[in-house]
Design a protein around this motif. Structure first.
Motif, mmCIF file in Angstrom:
data_model
loop_
_atom_site.group_PDB
_atom_site.id
_atom_site.type_symbol
_atom_site.label_atom_id
_atom_site.label_comp_id
_atom_site.label_asym_id
_atom_site.label_seq_id
_atom_site.Cartn_x
_atom_site.Cartn_y
_atom_site.Cartn_z
ATOM 1 N N GLN A 23 0.828 -1.200 0.000
ATOM 2 C CA GLN A 23 0.000 0.000 0.000
ATOM 3 C C GLN A 23 0.869 1.260 0.000
ATOM 4 O OE1 GLN A 23 -2.405 0.415 3.519
ATOM 5 N NE2 GLN A 23 -3.605 2.125 2.701
ATOM 6 N N TYR A 24 1.923 1.256 0.782
ATOM 7 C CA TYR A 24 2.836 2.396 0.857
ATOM 8 C C TYR A 24 3.537 2.594 -0.488
ATOM 9 C CZ TYR A 24 6.645 5.328 2.783
ATOM 10 O OH TYR A 24 7.549 6.342 3.053
ATOM 11 N N ALA A 25 3.959 1.492 -1.102
ATOM 12 C CA ALA A 25 4.623 1.581 -2.405
ATOM 13 C C ALA A 25 3.695 2.192 -3.449
ATOM 14 C CB ALA A 25 5.082 0.194 -2.853
ATOM 15 N N LEU A 26 2.415 1.837 -3.409
ATOM 16 C CA LEU A 26 1.464 2.386 -4.378
ATOM 17 C C LEU A 26 1.258 3.880 -4.176
ATOM 18 C CD1 LEU A 26 -1.221 -0.452 -4.543
ATOM 19 C CD2 LEU A 26 0.698 -0.020 -6.072
ATOM 20 N N VAL A 27 1.284 4.322 -2.923
ATOM 21 C CA VAL A 27 1.183 5.761 -2.655
ATOM 22 C C VAL A 27 2.399 6.484 -3.233
ATOM 23 C CG1 VAL A 27 1.275 7.503 -0.820
ATOM 24 C CG2 VAL A 27 -0.315 5.585 -0.643
ATOM 25 N N LEU A 28 3.587 5.893 -3.078
ATOM 26 C CA LEU A 28 4.788 6.492 -3.659
ATOM 27 C C LEU A 28 4.677 6.572 -5.180
ATOM 28 C CD1 LEU A 28 7.692 4.835 -1.598
ATOM 29 C CD2 LEU A 28 6.678 7.098 -1.290
ATOM 30 N N ILE A 29 4.103 5.540 -5.802
ATOM 31 C CA ILE A 29 3.920 5.544 -7.255
ATOM 32 C C ILE A 29 2.984 6.683 -7.664
ATOM 33 C CG2 ILE A 29 2.900 4.274 -9.185
ATOM 34 C CD1 ILE A 29 3.935 1.698 -7.868
ATOM 35 N N ILE A 46 9.293 -7.154 -0.645
ATOM 36 C CA ILE A 46 8.169 -7.916 -0.098
ATOM 37 C C ILE A 46 7.748 -9.049 -1.029
ATOM 38 C CG2 ILE A 46 7.333 -5.923 1.195
ATOM 39 C CD1 ILE A 46 5.113 -5.578 -0.874
ATOM 40 N N GLY A 47 8.468 -9.195 -2.136
ATOM 41 C CA GLY A 47 8.147 -10.270 -3.079
ATOM 42 C C GLY A 47 6.806 -10.084 -3.751
ATOM 43 N N CYS A 48 6.515 -8.850 -4.160
ATOM 44 C CA CYS A 48 5.219 -8.537 -4.768
ATOM 45 C C CYS A 48 4.990 -9.375 -6.026
ATOM 46 C CB CYS A 48 5.152 -7.058 -5.121
ATOM 47 S SG CYS A 48 3.631 -6.567 -5.955
ATOM 48 N N THR A 49 3.836 -9.990 -6.103
ATOM 49 C CA THR A 49 3.465 -10.789 -7.277
ATOM 50 C C THR A 49 2.247 -10.191 -7.987
ATOM 51 O OG1 THR A 49 2.097 -12.233 -5.879
ATOM 52 C CG2 THR A 49 4.378 -12.924 -6.293
ATOM 53 N N ASN A 50 1.882 -8.976 -7.600
ATOM 54 C CA ASN A 50 0.735 -8.307 -8.207
ATOM 55 C C ASN A 50 1.166 -7.711 -9.545
ATOM 56 O OD1 ASN A 50 -1.278 -6.354 -8.936
ATOM 57 N ND2 ASN A 50 -2.025 -6.413 -6.840
ATOM 58 N N ASP A 51 0.794 -8.376 -10.619
ATOM 59 C CA ASP A 51 1.226 -7.951 -11.948
ATOM 60 C C ASP A 51 0.736 -6.547 -12.292
ATOM 61 O OD1 ASP A 51 2.566 -10.371 -12.521
ATOM 62 O OD2 ASP A 51 0.676 -11.322 -13.052
ATOM 63 N N TYR A 52 -0.450 -6.191 -11.816
ATOM 64 C CA TYR A 52 -1.004 -4.867 -12.111
ATOM 65 C C TYR A 52 -0.140 -3.776 -11.488
ATOM 66 C CZ TYR A 52 -4.379 -1.101 -12.708
ATOM 67 O OH TYR A 52 -4.986 0.079 -13.065
ATOM 68 N N ASP A 53 0.261 -3.974 -10.225
ATOM 69 C CA ASP A 53 1.094 -2.975 -9.541
ATOM 70 C C ASP A 53 2.446 -2.822 -10.230
ATOM 71 O OD1 ASP A 53 -0.941 -2.687 -7.740
ATOM 72 O OD2 ASP A 53 0.024 -3.808 -6.128
ATOM 73 N N LEU A 54 3.043 -3.947 -10.611
ATOM 74 C CA LEU A 54 4.354 -3.899 -11.269
ATOM 75 C C LEU A 54 4.245 -3.244 -12.644
ATOM 76 C CD1 LEU A 54 5.553 -7.444 -10.210
ATOM 77 C CD2 LEU A 54 6.486 -5.268 -9.412
ATOM 78 N N ALA A 55 3.166 -3.533 -13.357
ATOM 79 C CA ALA A 55 2.955 -2.903 -14.665
ATOM 80 C C ALA A 55 2.821 -1.394 -14.509
ATOM 81 C CB ALA A 55 1.709 -3.484 -15.331
ATOM 82 N N SER A 56 2.075 -0.964 -13.483
ATOM 83 C CA SER A 56 1.899 0.468 -13.237
ATOM 84 C C SER A 56 3.231 1.145 -12.920
ATOM 85 C CB SER A 56 0.928 0.673 -12.070
ATOM 86 O OG SER A 56 0.808 2.043 -11.742
ATOM 87 N N TYR A 88 4.106 -7.397 -17.969
ATOM 88 C CA TYR A 88 3.252 -7.613 -16.792
ATOM 89 C C TYR A 88 1.784 -7.338 -17.104
ATOM 90 C CZ TYR A 88 7.191 -8.272 -13.624
ATOM 91 O OH TYR A 88 8.306 -8.778 -12.993
ATOM 92 N N THR A 89 1.523 -6.345 -17.952
ATOM 93 C CA THR A 89 0.137 -6.009 -18.292
ATOM 94 C C THR A 89 -0.543 -7.170 -19.007
ATOM 95 O OG1 THR A 89 0.768 -3.679 -18.518
ATOM 96 C CG2 THR A 89 -1.338 -4.321 -19.457
ATOM 97 N N ARG A 90 0.196 -7.882 -19.841
ATOM 98 C CA ARG A 90 -0.379 -9.028 -20.563
ATOM 99 C C ARG A 90 -0.804 -10.142 -19.609
ATOM 100 N NH1 ARG A 90 -0.021 -8.612 -25.995
ATOM 101 N NH2 ARG A 90 1.691 -7.427 -26.954
ATOM 102 N N LYS A 91 -0.253 -10.177 -18.413
ATOM 103 C CA LYS A 91 -0.578 -11.237 -17.450
ATOM 104 C C LYS A 91 -1.868 -10.951 -16.679
ATOM 105 C CE LYS A 91 4.307 -12.300 -16.488
ATOM 106 N NZ LYS A 91 5.333 -12.377 -15.403
#
Length: 316
Positions: free
Chosen positions: A117-123, A152-162, A190-193
């Motif tokens: 959540q914190y990483a997404l706020v930084l984005i 944190i080993g994020c596996t959320n493809d949407y977050d990584l694509a963003s 990542y978006t394709r996933k």
């Protein structure tokens, strides 16, 4: 004491957004922030107290007090996040950055600085810095967000694509095109996933296409913009602003290739969609002027005059 009802807050906020009244929306958000601030304030505990970080054991708070402060912090985080993004959406940059800074401080107070959540706020905050032209600040925050997601080993493809797409936009703004292509390609992978994500996929393809073209890779630029447009055409509801951008990109390619008939057609479509979503803004004016140029090259003097007049009228 009244508790913060997050679902009620989001439901009410959606109604304000649907009303397209920015002043009323801002007033509502400020009112909700005041409510959040008042939760547990009888305790006299604030985010400025270094010994009261609720993300760790605290000697100055009882369990009951910690629960109230946690509720206050969670409420502030919810409201500040929506408020910061609201200000970004209406281009109020000073309160936008100030609110993001308050949000980051509140999340750190809650011990969330290593969370997704914190990483997404930084984005999101980095995206605001990019729109302000403060590219170094933007890249720094994207880098911090990326480090957190990796740790944190994020596996959320949407977050990584963003993350990768927005980083690519900064490099593109800086004219560092090889780096832009590198990050856009990562974003696309990542978006394709991500399932049921066709609009984001089409947008990622459009961004990558333009970067390819600017590096001289016209073959890949054409392939990716055609894939982007084919996706947009299937799900077009007339309200996706990125579709207009993709149409404008293809129109430009056609113009530069000397296919003025197709170029004019794409510029016309881009102008129509831009007007539908944003009204007769500067992008609409640009599409009309470009369409006029393409029609003139095509030999359609009457059509060229018509779109030049539309551009002139919109600028008045």
């Amino acid at each position: 004491m009244e508790q913060f009802d997050a679902q009620k807050f989001y439901d009410e906020l959606d109604k304000y957004f649907a009303g397209f009244d920015n002043e009323a929306t801002e007033a509502f958000l400020r009112q909700e922030l005041d409510k959040a601030d008042n939760i547990g304030m009888i305790l006299g505990v604030s985010s400025s107290c270094p010994t009261c970080n609720i993300g760790k054991e605290s000697e100055c708070l009882s369990d009951e007090e910690r629960a109230l402060v946690l509720q206050r912090s969670q409420a502030r985080i919810a409201v500040l996040n929506e408020m910061a993004c609201f200000y970004r959406g209406i281009s109020k940059w000073e309160p936008c950055i100030s609110t993001f800074k308050d949000l980051v401080m509140e999340m750190e107070f809650s011990g969330l600085q290593e969370s997704e959540q914190y990483a997404l706020v930084l984005i999101n905050m980095a995206g605001a810095y990019r729109l302000l032209g403060q590219f170094d600040e933007a890249l720094d925050m994207f880098g911090r967000a990326g480090a957190i997601l990796e740790n944190i080993g994020c596996t959320n493809d949407y977050d990584l694509a963003s993350l990768y797409n927005n980083t690519g936009l900064v490099y593109q703004d800086q004219d560092n095109l090889p780096k832009a292509v590198e990050f856009f390609e990562k974003a696309l992978a990542y978006t394709r996933k991500v399932e049921d994500n066709e609009a984001e996929l089409a947008t990622a393809l459009s961004n990558l296409s333009l970067a390819y073209y600017r590096t001289g890779d016209k073959e890949n630029a054409q392939k990716t913009i055609e894939e982007s447009l084919s996706i947009f055409e299937k799900l077009d509801d007339g309200l996706n602003p990125h579709y207009a951008g993709a149409l404008n990109t293809e129109a430009t390619y056609c113009y530069l290739a000397g296919d003025y008939d197709k170029s004019a057609s794409y510029f016309q479509q881009a102008a129509e969609k831009t007007k539908l979503i944003f009204g007769e803004n500067k992008d609409y004016v640009s599409c009309c002027r470009n369409c006029s140029m393409a029609l003139e090259k095509k030999g359609d003097a009457e059509g060229a005059k018509k779109y030049a007049a539309l551009a002139d009228a919109a600028q008045k």
